[in-house]
Scaffold this motif. Structure first.
Motif, short mmCIF file in Angstrom:
data_model
loop_
_atom_site.label_atom_id
_atom_site.label_comp_id
_atom_site.label_asym_id
_atom_site.label_seq_id
_atom_site.Cartn_x
_atom_site.Cartn_y
_atom_site.Cartn_z
N UNK A 135 87.36 73.61 14.10
CA UNK A 135 88.73 73.04 13.29
C UNK A 135 89.55 72.75 13.33
N UNK A 136 89.97 73.95 14.05
CA UNK A 136 91.70 74.12 13.54
C UNK A 136 92.32 73.16 15.19
N UNK A 137 91.41 73.27 16.39
CA UNK A 137 91.85 72.05 16.69
C UNK A 137 92.20 70.55 16.69
N UNK A 140 94.92 70.02 14.04
CA UNK A 140 95.73 70.01 14.98
C UNK A 140 96.13 68.71 15.72
N UNK A 141 94.97 68.30 16.20
CA UNK A 141 95.00 66.68 16.87
C UNK A 141 96.03 66.13 15.80
N UNK A 142 95.60 65.75 14.22
CA UNK A 142 95.46 65.02 13.06
C UNK A 142 97.14 65.43 13.26
N UNK A 164 94.58 86.15 11.80
CA UNK A 164 96.43 85.88 12.66
C UNK A 164 95.34 85.95 14.26
N UNK A 165 94.31 85.90 14.99
CA UNK A 165 94.29 85.32 15.98
C UNK A 165 94.44 83.67 16.16
N UNK A 166 93.80 83.54 15.03
CA UNK A 166 93.81 82.14 15.20
C UNK A 166 94.60 81.98 14.76
N UNK A 167 96.27 81.84 14.37
CA UNK A 167 97.40 81.20 13.93
C UNK A 167 97.82 81.46 15.52
N UNK A 168 97.45 82.52 16.23
CA UNK A 168 98.15 82.73 17.08
C UNK A 168 97.72 81.04 18.54
N UNK A 169 96.24 81.09 18.07
CA UNK A 169 95.47 80.19 18.78
C UNK A 169 96.08 78.75 18.76
N UNK A 170 96.43 78.84 17.25
CA UNK A 170 97.13 76.97 16.71
C UNK A 170 98.54 76.77 17.54
N UNK A 171 99.38 77.68 17.36
CA UNK A 171 101.22 77.81 18.01
C UNK A 171 101.19 77.35 18.73
N UNK A 172 99.99 78.04 19.51
CA UNK A 172 99.64 78.21 21.41
C UNK A 172 99.60 76.65 21.42
N UNK A 173 98.34 76.49 21.12
CA UNK A 173 98.46 74.67 21.53
C UNK A 173 99.39 73.44 20.94
N UNK A 386 90.20 65.49 -4.62
CA UNK A 386 91.80 64.61 -3.45
C UNK A 386 91.27 65.02 -2.11
N UNK A 387 90.19 65.13 -2.25
CA UNK A 387 89.63 65.30 -0.69
C UNK A 387 89.42 64.00 0.21
N UNK A 388 90.12 63.91 1.13
CA UNK A 388 90.55 62.91 1.80
C UNK A 388 89.16 62.19 3.13
N UNK A 389 88.27 63.73 3.34
CA UNK A 389 87.54 63.48 4.52
C UNK A 389 87.60 65.01 5.11
N UNK A 390 86.62 64.88 6.16
CA UNK A 390 86.39 65.57 6.65
C UNK A 390 86.40 65.54 8.83
N UNK A 391 87.47 66.72 8.96
CA UNK A 391 87.74 67.09 9.91
C UNK A 391 86.44 66.58 11.86
#
Lengths: 483, 44
Positions: A135-137, A140-142, A164-173, A386-391
Motif C-alpha cells: 500500500x505504501x509503494x 508513493x507512486x501517486x 518506523x520500518x515502513x517509514x524507512x522503506x518509504x523514504x528510501x523508495x 471525503x473518501x476519493x478512492x482506493x490505492x
C-alpha cells in the motif's frame, strides 16, 4: 518641446468608476473596506458612502486614499484593472502547483489514549491497523506523480514511529524513484515517546523534520494526553531537547490543542514553549472530529471562550516580543501574510478553492485515499464523504479529477459563497468544507451560524485593529510576515 | 440628516456596490484567469 499638462488635466472629477469592494463594521462608526486583493482602509460610514457614491475630489484626502487602495479608478484606465488581475493571479498561484502535501497514515495504532484524539487511534492489532509495504509503494507512486515541483511527505498516525520500518522503506523508495527535478521534504508527526537514537540518526541523514504535540506545562499536558506511566510530558520535553541538539533548533516544531483545561492557562502554555526554545506557537482550537466528539471534549467550550483565550494569548505574545524575543503566533502569521502580501499560502485549511485534494492527499493505512486529514478523521466516525478512492484501483489523475472532488472543490469557492462573497475578510480567509460538512451537514456552510466564520472574523478584526491602532504591535506583527 | 444624507442600510449598500461593480469584477477575473491570461502565458 514637450510640456506637462496643467494639474486639472489629471483631475478625476466626473470620470471615476467604483471597483469591487466589500466592507465590515468593526465597531461603532468604523468600517473596514477591502478590495478584491485585500488592500484595506478604515473608513467612517460617511466616508464609505462618499467612496461608493464617487463623491470624491482631487485633494480631499479621501480620493487619494481610495485611489491608492484600488477602490476607485479613472474610467477607461486599464492599468488598474490589469494590476488587480495580476495580483489576484499571484494570490492564487497555489493552484499552479497542485497537491504539494501527501500524508501517509502508516499506522492507526498509538500508545497514548488522548480523549480529544481526532483520528480515533487504536491500541491493538498491528495486522489490521498498520499500512502494508504494498500500500505504501502504491501511495508513493501517486504522490510522486503530483504536479507540484516540491512535495512534502508527512508521516502521520496514530503514532507513526510504531511503524518506523515502513517509514524507512518509504523514504528510501522516494529518494530512489523521484522524477528528476522534483524535491521531496519529509516530516514525521510524532508524540516523541518512542524517539530513539536510531530515529534521530535517520532524521539527520535524510533531513527529516519532526512535528510534535505539546499542550503546555506537565500537569496540563499529561491531563490532556494520558499514556501508561503518565509521563507524556517528560517524554515530549526530553524528545524536543534531544531533537534540537541532534537535528538543529529549527528542525522540530510543536503544536498545541486547546481543551477546556487550557482556557485559563494561556500564559503558562506560552511560557512552556519559550522555556523549550521553540520558535513560536500555534494557538489551535479543538476540531470536531474523532474522540473529540465521542468523548464530548469538543462541546466543553464554545467559540467565544476560545476567542478570549486567543486574544489574551496574542497580547501576551506581543509583550514577549516587545521584550526582545522574536516569538510569532503562527495562526496570526498565516492570516497576516494574506493581509499584508500577495504571496500564495501553503496552508491548506485557509484557502479558496479549498485545499482538499488540490492541496493535500491522505493515504490511509488501509489503502483508502482522502481529500484531507480531517476527511479521514470523519471516515473513522463512519462518514466517508471525503473518501476519493482506493490505492488498488486509482492513480493521481483519477483521484484529483474524480467527480466527487471536482464537485466539492467547485462548491468551496468563498469568492461566490453566500455571506463570503460580500464579506470584507474574504481575501484573507478560506473555505473549510470538511468542517462545515461535519458541523452543519453542508460543505458550503451556513456562515451566520458557523464557528469557523465567527473565529475568522474575530481574529482578523483583532489583527486589523492592532495594525491600525497600535504602531508598536503593528511593527511586531509585520515582522512575523517578513521572515 | 435629511433623507438624502441618511446612510443606506448595510445590505442595501452591499447590493448597490455589487450591482455597480459586477461588470468590472468579471473583467478583472477574466484578465486573471480567462482567455486573456492564457494569451499572455502563451506569448510570454
Amino acid at each position: 518641446m514637450a510640456r506637462f499638462q496643467e494639474a486639472d488635466a489629471f483631475a478625476p472629477a466626473g470620470n471615476l468608476q467604483l471597483l469591487p469592494l466589500r466592507f465590515e463594521c468593526l465597531r461603532n462608526d468604523r468600517y473596514l473596506v477591502s478590495n478584491l486583493v485585500g488592500d484595506a482602509l478604515h473608513l467612517t460610514r460617511r466616508e464609505l458612502d462618499k467612496v461608493v457614491g464617487l463623491d470624491l475630489a482631487l485633494g480631499d484626502g479621501l480620493y487619494e486614499r481610495a485611489f491608492e487602495k484600488l477602490l476607485v479608478a479613472a474610467k477607461g484606465q486599464k492599468a488598474q484593472l490589469q494590476l488587480l488581475a495580476m495580483r489576484l493571479r499571484s494570490r492564487m498561484a497555489f493552484l499552479q502547483d497542485a497537491t504539494p502535501l501527501h500524508l501517509f497514515v502508516v499506522t492507526l495504532r498509538c500508545e497514548h489514549s488522548c480523549p480529544y484524539c481526532q483520528v480515533s487511534r487504536r491500541s491493538v492489532d498491528r495486522e489490521r491497523f498498520d499500512m502494508s509495504p504494498e500500500t505504501a509503494m502504491r501511495a508513493l507512486r501517486v504522490a510522486l506523480s503530483a504536479p507540484a515541483p516540491t512535495i512534502k511527505i508527512e508521516f502521520q498516525g496514530g503514532e507513526p514511529l510504531l511503524n518506523f520500518p515502513l517509514i524507512k522503506q518509504i523514504v528510501a523508495a522516494a529518494r530512489r524513484d523521484k522524477p528528476a527535478g522534483k524535491n521531496i521534504e519529509f516530516v514525521i508527526a510524532t508524540n516523541l515517546a518512542l524517539l530513539s537514537d536510531e530515529v534521530l540518526d535517520f532524521c539527520r541523514e535524510n533531513s527529516i523534520l519532526l512535528s510534535t504535540s505539546l499542550d503546555g506545562p506537565a500537569d496540563l499536558h499529561n491531563r490532556n494526553r494520558p499514556r501508561p506511566g503518565g509521563n507524556s510530558h517528560d517524554l515530549a520535553v526530553a524528545g524536543i531537547q534531544r531533537a534540537q541538539k541532534a537535528l538543529g533548533p529549527d528542525r522540530i516544531g510543536a503544536l498545541m490543542t486547546t481543551t477546556q483545561a487550557s482556557l485559563d492557562r494561556v500564559e503558562d502554555i506560552i511560557n512552556e514553549y519559550l522555556r523549550l526554545h521553540l520558535d513560536g506557537i500555534f494557538l489551535r482550537p479543538l476540531s470536531p472530529y474523532g474522540f473529540a466528539i465521542k468523548t464530548k471534549q469538543f462541546d466543553k467550550y464554545d467559540g467565544r471562550e476560545w476567542l478570549k483565550f486567543y486574544e489574551r494569548g496574542l497580547r501576551y505574545i506581543l509583550e514577549v516580543n516587545k521584550r526582545g524575543r522574536r516569538f510569532p503566533e503562527f495562526y496570526a502569521t498565516i492570516l497576516l501574510r494574506r493581509m499584508l502580501s500577495d504571496l500564495p499560502i501553503g496552508y491548506v485549511d485557509l484557502r479558496s478553492p479549498a485545499g482538499i485534494g488540490l492541496g493535500a492527499l491522505v493515504y490511509n493505512y488501509d489503502g483508502k485515499v482522502f481529500a484531507s486529514d480531517e476527511g479521514r478523521m470523519l471516515a473513522e466516525m463512519g462518514d466517508r464523504t471525503f473518501e476519493l478512492g482506493d490505492l488498488t484501483t486509482d492513480d493521481y489523475a483519477s483521484l484529483v479529477f474524480s467527480d466527487k472532488l471536482v464537485e466539492l472543490v467547485g462548491g468551496s469557492l468563498s469568492q461566490c459563497s453566500p455571506e463570503c462573497a460580500s464579506c470584507a475578510f474574504e481575501p484573507y480567509c478560506g473555505s473549510d468544507p470538511v468542517y462545515h460538512h461535519a458541523t452543519q451537514g453542508d460543505p458550503v456552510g451556513i456562515k451566520p451560524l458557523s464557528e469557523f466564520c465567527a473565529r475568522q472574523k474575530s481574529v482578523l478584526g483583532l489583527l486589523f485593529t492592532l495594525l491600525e491602532d497600535s504602531p508598536e504591535d503593528a511593527a511586531i506583527l509585520r515582522g512575523w510576515v517578513c521572515r | 440628516l435629511s433623507y438624502k444624507d441618511k446612510p443606506l442600510p448595510d445590505e442595501n449598500l452591499r447590493e448597490k456596490i455589487a450591482s455597480e461593480t459586477v461588470g468590472v469584477r468579471n473583467v478583472i477575473v477574466a484578465l486573471a484567469f480567462g482567455a486573456l491570461a492564457r494569451e499572455r502565458d502563451s506569448s510570454g
